[in-house]
Scaffold this motif. Structure first.
Motif, short mmCIF file in Angstrom:
data_model
loop_
_atom_site.label_atom_id
_atom_site.label_comp_id
_atom_site.label_asym_id
_atom_site.label_seq_id
_atom_site.Cartn_x
_atom_site.Cartn_y
_atom_site.Cartn_z
N PRO A 194 -56.98 88.46 -54.67
CA PRO A 194 -58.17 88.88 -53.94
C PRO A 194 -59.49 88.32 -54.46
O PRO A 194 -60.41 88.12 -53.68
N ASP A 195 -59.60 88.09 -55.79
CA ASP A 195 -60.91 87.72 -56.33
C ASP A 195 -60.74 86.66 -57.42
O ASP A 195 -60.10 86.90 -58.44
N THR A 196 -61.34 85.49 -57.20
CA THR A 196 -61.22 84.39 -58.15
C THR A 196 -61.86 84.72 -59.48
O THR A 196 -61.32 84.38 -60.54
N ALA A 197 -63.02 85.38 -59.46
CA ALA A 197 -63.72 85.67 -60.71
C ALA A 197 -62.90 86.57 -61.62
O ALA A 197 -62.87 86.37 -62.84
N ASP A 198 -62.24 87.56 -61.05
CA ASP A 198 -61.41 88.46 -61.86
C ASP A 198 -60.32 87.69 -62.59
O ASP A 198 -60.06 87.92 -63.79
N VAL A 199 -59.66 86.78 -61.88
CA VAL A 199 -58.57 86.03 -62.51
C VAL A 199 -59.13 85.04 -63.53
O VAL A 199 -58.54 84.85 -64.61
N ALA A 200 -60.27 84.43 -63.25
CA ALA A 200 -60.88 83.50 -64.20
C ALA A 200 -61.23 84.22 -65.49
O ALA A 200 -60.99 83.68 -66.60
N ARG A 201 -61.76 85.42 -65.39
CA ARG A 201 -62.09 86.18 -66.61
C ARG A 201 -60.83 86.56 -67.39
O ARG A 201 -60.82 86.53 -68.63
N ALA A 202 -59.76 86.89 -66.68
CA ALA A 202 -58.50 87.19 -67.36
C ALA A 202 -57.95 85.95 -68.06
O ALA A 202 -57.41 86.04 -69.17
N TYR A 203 -58.09 84.79 -67.43
CA TYR A 203 -57.67 83.53 -68.05
C TYR A 203 -58.48 83.26 -69.33
O TYR A 203 -57.94 82.81 -70.34
N LEU A 204 -59.78 83.50 -69.26
CA LEU A 204 -60.63 83.29 -70.43
C LEU A 204 -60.20 84.20 -71.58
O LEU A 204 -60.11 83.76 -72.74
N ALA A 205 -59.92 85.45 -71.27
CA ALA A 205 -59.48 86.39 -72.31
C ALA A 205 -58.16 85.94 -72.91
O ALA A 205 -57.96 86.02 -74.14
N HIS A 206 -57.25 85.47 -72.07
CA HIS A 206 -55.95 85.00 -72.57
C HIS A 206 -56.12 83.79 -73.48
O HIS A 206 -55.47 83.69 -74.53
N GLN A 208 -58.71 83.00 -75.29
CA GLN A 208 -59.27 83.44 -76.58
C GLN A 208 -58.20 84.10 -77.44
O GLN A 208 -58.16 83.92 -78.66
N GLU A 209 -57.32 84.86 -76.81
CA GLU A 209 -56.22 85.49 -77.54
C GLU A 209 -55.30 84.42 -78.14
O GLU A 209 -54.90 84.52 -79.31
N ARG A 210 -54.97 83.39 -77.36
CA ARG A 210 -54.13 82.31 -77.87
C ARG A 210 -54.82 81.56 -79.02
O ARG A 210 -54.18 81.19 -80.01
N LEU A 211 -56.12 81.33 -78.90
CA LEU A 211 -56.85 80.67 -79.98
C LEU A 211 -56.79 81.49 -81.27
O LEU A 211 -56.61 80.94 -82.36
N ASP A 212 -56.92 82.81 -81.13
CA ASP A 212 -56.80 83.68 -82.31
C ASP A 212 -55.40 83.58 -82.92
O ASP A 212 -55.24 83.56 -84.15
N GLN A 213 -54.38 83.48 -82.06
CA GLN A 213 -53.00 83.35 -82.56
C GLN A 213 -52.81 82.01 -83.27
O GLN A 213 -52.11 81.94 -84.30
N VAL A 214 -53.41 80.96 -82.74
CA VAL A 214 -53.30 79.65 -83.39
C VAL A 214 -54.03 79.67 -84.73
O VAL A 214 -53.54 79.12 -85.72
N ARG A 215 -55.20 80.28 -84.77
CA ARG A 215 -55.90 80.41 -86.05
C ARG A 215 -55.03 81.15 -87.08
O ARG A 215 -54.95 80.74 -88.24
N ALA A 252 -54.04 70.73 -77.54
CA ALA A 252 -55.43 70.86 -77.07
C ALA A 252 -56.17 71.93 -77.87
O ALA A 252 -57.35 71.77 -78.21
N GLN A 253 -55.49 73.03 -78.18
CA GLN A 253 -56.11 74.10 -78.97
C GLN A 253 -56.45 73.63 -80.38
O GLN A 253 -57.53 73.93 -80.91
N LEU A 254 -55.54 72.88 -80.98
CA LEU A 254 -55.79 72.37 -82.33
C LEU A 254 -56.96 71.39 -82.33
O LEU A 254 -57.81 71.43 -83.24
N GLU A 255 -57.00 70.53 -81.33
CA GLU A 255 -58.13 69.58 -81.24
C GLU A 255 -59.43 70.35 -81.07
O GLU A 255 -60.47 69.97 -81.66
N TYR A 256 -59.41 71.39 -80.28
CA TYR A 256 -60.61 72.21 -80.06
C TYR A 256 -61.06 72.88 -81.36
O TYR A 256 -62.26 72.82 -81.72
N LEU A 257 -60.12 73.49 -82.08
CA LEU A 257 -60.47 74.19 -83.31
C LEU A 257 -60.91 73.22 -84.40
O LEU A 257 -61.83 73.52 -85.18
N ARG A 258 -60.28 72.07 -84.48
CA ARG A 258 -60.58 71.13 -85.55
C ARG A 258 -61.85 70.32 -85.27
O ARG A 258 -62.38 69.67 -86.18
N SER A 259 -62.33 70.37 -84.04
CA SER A 259 -63.57 69.64 -83.72
C SER A 259 -64.80 70.50 -83.98
O SER A 259 -65.91 70.01 -83.88
#
Length: 259
Positions: A194-206, A208-215, A252-259
């Protein structure tokens, strides 16, 4: 009876101006298959096709049934969206536009960010959404956003590190969150939402969660850990058949964190 996703080979109306034809190419990377979107204003004789899909004679023939096709648009270069371009053009005579010049047919002008296209009675704005691939774009209608593979109807998106980056992808999600409020999500794979913004925000949260797991994984494995080492640590609960795709996103996550 109202059709529901998935509905192979059947035109399913989703909004007053957008209908979807699902290609029968299910797989681990395509979910139920590729969504070919057919757009037209009420009363318009012609339509706009988004993503002709895979090389599939029956799918191409079904698309052609809903013409005439005034214009065909491509969200990004991956073959499950573009392999059908040649047959589609042969059947419909439609010009094709994309951000990648490789797929242009009957036009010499690649899609540009912020461009407004008027066709089939519709106003379609081009939104650059790189990250999944470097050439990924989304298409903004008055009441919906076609997101290609940048946001899927189910699951998460893989970063293709040949030309996609996580930094670009996060910026694209922010842009979709900003523009998508009140607009239906029309993805290239999976069901609409129903709403693109809602899903985009959920993707952003996910993400960030994955980045924390990689850290966290780097704290255990060491700062120079390889992508597949991180995959084994972070994605241990995920089907191993999906690990190659996860490796691309972890890279991609490692390149992001290491940059």
């Amino acid at each position: 009876m109202t059709l529901e996703h998935p509905a192979y080979g059947q035109l399913r109306q989703v909004t007053p101006t957008a209908a979807v034809l699902l290609a029968n190419n299910p797989g681990k990377m395509t979910l139920d298959g590729t969504n070919t979107w057919i757009l037209r204003a009420p009363g318009s004789d012609s339509c706009v096709v988004v993503d002709p899909g895979p090389r599939d004679k029956s799918h191409a023939a079904r698309i052609a049934e809903f013409g005439p096709v005034a214009l065909t648009l491509v969200t990004h270069r991956h073959f499950d969206h573009t392999a059908g371009v040649k047959r589609h053009v042969k059947l419909t005579g439609s010009p094709v536009r994309s951000a990648d010049p490789k797929f242009l047919r009957g036009s010499e002008t690649p899609l540009a960010a912020g461009e407004v296209i008027e066709a089939a009675g519709l106003r379609i704005e081009v939104l650059a959404t790189p990250g999944h691939t470097g050439d990924s774009v989304s298409f903004v209608l008055d009441d919906a956003v076609l997101t290609g593979d940048t946001i899927l109807g189910r699951g998460t998106t893989v970063i293709d590190t040949r030309d996609g980056t996580l930094a670009d992808y996060l910026a694209s999600l922010e842009a979709l969150a900003a523009i998508g409020g009140g607009r239906r999500l029309l993805p290239a794979h999976g069901p609409d939402h129903p709403d693109t913004a809602d899903v985009a925000r959920a993707y952003l949260a996910h993400r960030q969660e994955r980045l924390d797991q990689v850290r966290g994984a780097l704290e255990v494995l060491g700062p120079n850990a390889k992508p597949m080492q991180v995959v084994r640590h972070v994605y241990s609960d995920v089907d191993k058949k999906l690990w190659p795709a996860a490796r691309s996103s972890v890279k991609a996550q490692l390149e992001y964190l290491r940059s």
